[in-house]
Scaffold this active site. Structure first.
Site, PDB file in Angstrom:
ATOM      1  N   THR A  11     -18.321  -4.780   1.817  1.00 53.83           N
ATOM      2  CA  THR A  11     -17.015  -4.909   2.465  1.00 53.83           C
ATOM      3  C   THR A  11     -17.220  -4.889   3.973  1.00 53.83           C
ATOM      4  OG1 THR A  11     -14.809  -3.932   2.683  1.00 53.83           O
ATOM      5  CG2 THR A  11     -16.620  -2.400   2.462  1.00 53.83           C
ATOM      6  N   ASN A  13     -14.602  -3.564   5.636  1.00 55.07           N
ATOM      7  CA  ASN A  13     -13.461  -2.680   5.897  1.00 55.07           C
ATOM      8  C   ASN A  13     -13.893  -1.208   5.945  1.00 55.07           C
ATOM      9  OD1 ASN A  13     -11.121  -1.192   5.768  1.00 55.07           O
ATOM     10  ND2 ASN A  13     -10.217  -2.355   4.076  1.00 55.07           N
ATOM     11  N   ASP A  42     -17.883 -15.871   0.243  1.00 56.00           N
ATOM     12  CA  ASP A  42     -16.901 -16.761  -0.366  1.00 56.00           C
ATOM     13  C   ASP A  42     -16.558 -16.199  -1.755  1.00 56.00           C
ATOM     14  OD1 ASP A  42     -15.333 -18.876  -0.735  1.00 56.00           O
ATOM     15  OD2 ASP A  42     -16.926 -20.357  -1.028  1.00 56.00           O
ATOM     16  N   ASP A  73     -13.614  -5.467  -6.561  1.00 61.22           N
ATOM     17  CA  ASP A  73     -12.593  -6.500  -6.397  1.00 61.22           C
ATOM     18  C   ASP A  73     -11.383  -6.042  -7.189  1.00 61.22           C
ATOM     19  OD1 ASP A  73     -12.001  -9.070  -5.146  1.00 61.22           O
ATOM     20  OD2 ASP A  73     -11.605  -9.720  -7.190  1.00 61.22           O
ATOM     21  N   TYR A 154       0.697  -3.737  -2.527  1.00 60.10           N
ATOM     22  CA  TYR A 154       1.860  -3.757  -3.416  1.00 60.10           C
ATOM     23  C   TYR A 154       2.331  -2.357  -3.811  1.00 60.10           C
ATOM     24  CZ  TYR A 154       0.499  -8.661  -3.867  1.00 60.10           C
ATOM     25  OH  TYR A 154       0.170  -9.976  -3.606  1.00 60.10           O
ATOM     26  N   ASP A 155       1.727  -1.324  -3.239  1.00 62.14           N
ATOM     27  CA  ASP A 155       2.065   0.061  -3.618  1.00 62.14           C
ATOM     28  C   ASP A 155       3.574   0.360  -3.600  1.00 62.14           C
ATOM     29  OD1 ASP A 155      -0.486   0.788  -4.214  1.00 62.14           O
ATOM     30  OD2 ASP A 155      -0.881   1.807  -2.319  1.00 62.14           O
ATOM     31  N   LYS A 175      -2.929   9.429  -5.800  1.00 65.10           N
ATOM     32  CA  LYS A 175      -3.263   8.014  -6.052  1.00 65.10           C
ATOM     33  C   LYS A 175      -4.720   7.878  -6.495  1.00 65.10           C
ATOM     34  CE  LYS A 175      -3.613   3.378  -4.203  1.00 65.10           C
ATOM     35  NZ  LYS A 175      -3.399   2.376  -3.168  1.00 65.10           N
ATOM     36  N   HIS A 180      -6.408   2.460 -10.314  1.00 63.85           N
ATOM     37  CA  HIS A 180      -7.448   1.592 -10.862  1.00 63.85           C
ATOM     38  C   HIS A 180      -8.771   1.816 -10.126  1.00 63.85           C
ATOM     39  CE1 HIS A 180      -5.288   0.007  -7.528  1.00 63.85           C
ATOM     40  NE2 HIS A 180      -6.016  -1.070  -7.396  1.00 63.85           N
TER      41      HIS A 180
HETATM   42  P1  IMP Z   1      -9.276  -5.934  -2.556  1.00 63.07           P
HETATM   43  O1  IMP Z   1     -10.037  -6.411  -3.740  1.00 63.07           O
HETATM   44  O2  IMP Z   1      -9.424  -4.468  -2.343  1.00 63.07           O
HETATM   45  O3  IMP Z   1      -9.486  -6.743  -1.334  1.00 63.07           O
HETATM   46  O4  IMP Z   1      -7.721  -6.103  -2.913  1.00 63.07           O
HETATM   47  C1  IMP Z   1      -7.122  -7.357  -3.135  1.00 63.07           C
HETATM   48  C2  IMP Z   1      -5.627  -7.258  -2.959  1.00 63.07           C
HETATM   49  O5  IMP Z   1      -5.045  -6.661  -4.115  1.00 63.07           O
HETATM   50  C3  IMP Z   1      -5.171  -6.404  -1.780  1.00 63.07           C
HETATM   51  O6  IMP Z   1      -5.107  -7.141  -0.613  1.00 63.07           O
HETATM   52  C4  IMP Z   1      -3.787  -5.949  -2.244  1.00 63.07           C
HETATM   53  O7  IMP Z   1      -2.838  -6.949  -1.994  1.00 63.07           O
HETATM   54  C5  IMP Z   1      -3.970  -5.815  -3.753  1.00 63.07           C
HETATM   55  N1  IMP Z   1      -4.357  -4.427  -4.100  1.00 63.07           N
HETATM   56  C6  IMP Z   1      -5.556  -3.995  -4.539  1.00 63.07           C
HETATM   57  N2  IMP Z   1      -5.563  -2.670  -4.750  1.00 63.07           N
HETATM   58  C7  IMP Z   1      -4.335  -2.250  -4.405  1.00 63.07           C
HETATM   59  C8  IMP Z   1      -3.720  -0.954  -4.376  1.00 63.07           C
HETATM   60  O8  IMP Z   1      -4.323   0.084  -4.681  1.00 63.07           O
HETATM   61  N3  IMP Z   1      -2.454  -0.919  -3.969  1.00 63.07           N
HETATM   62  C9  IMP Z   1      -1.744  -2.018  -3.609  1.00 63.07           C
HETATM   63  N4  IMP Z   1      -2.261  -3.242  -3.595  1.00 63.07           N
HETATM   64  C10 IMP Z   1      -3.550  -3.364  -3.994  1.00 63.07           C
END
Ligand code: IMP
Length: 198
Positions: A11, A13, A42, A73, A154-155, A175, A180
């Protein structure tokens, strides 16, 4: 005590690294950022599992600061949207606010609002060989409007447990226990405990 096992997280981040280290703080492991300028593989997989693997393998390819590499992911799957936005959750619209509005709009006339968050984790070695995978899921429902200010994404519209609170109304600790990501990570840490004695 033995040195902490260092795992490079696929990541760019730093907040994600911080969060994961918080969840992992009772284990003898430390997650670190890749030592490259711009980690941006990608993500062209068709599933969460494939994208997690792409990111973990890319971390092992570009980062020279470790022997083990892990990536996650995640995304939101809404039953009425046939599992969407799914792997496209981050790109469903241009801003987090717009993504929520678009989702609420898509479900406007519908009462079937069941959904789940998914998190796939993939761990590989420095040759890019997959050592282990985990997956975490939390079931819930999409609320009719936003509630709460914690968390991200989306929390504010994801109702958890008995449907009284959104994910954005939970404390970070709450949380992490039921999310997940928290669930997938806990399983991965238990696997590392057995196999790497962390
Ligand atoms: P990433 O895989 O962590 O980059 O998450 C992909 C996308 O899924 C994020 O940008 C959020 O829009 C959504 N997402 C993933 N995990 C969460 C969560 O714990 N809360 C809310 N949205 C989530």
């Amino acid at each position: 005590m033995a040195d902490k096992l260092k795992i490079v997280l696929g990541t760019s981040n730093p907040h994600k690294v911080f969060e994961i280290n918080e969840i992992a703080k009772d284990y003898n492991v430390e997650f670190i950022l890749p030592d490259c300028n711009n980690f941006d593989p990608d993500e062209n997989g068709l599933t969460f599992e494939e994208n997690a693997e792409i990111k973990a393998k890319e971390a092992s390819r570009v980062s020279k600061n470790g022997n083990y590499f892990m990536a996650d992911d995640s995304g939101l799957c809404v039953d009425y949207l046939k599992g969407g936005p799914g792997i496209h959750s981050a790109r469903y619209d241009t801003t987090p606010e717009k993504r929520i509005e678009k989702l609420l709009d898509a479900l406007k006339d519908d009462n079937k609002r069941t959904a789940h968050f998914v998190c796939a984790l993939c761990l590989c070695d420095k040759e890019g060989k997959v050592l282990h995978r985990e997956k975490g899921i939390v079931e819930g429902k999409i609320a009719y409007s936003k509630k709460g200010s914690n968390g991200f994404g989306y929390d504010p519209v994801f109702l958890v447990e008995n449907g009284n609170r959104t994910m954005a109304e939970l404390t970070e600790k709450e949380k992490n226990t039921l999310s997940h990501r928290g669930r997938a990570l806990k399983s991965m840490l238990e696997w590392l405990k057995v196999n790497f004695k962390i």
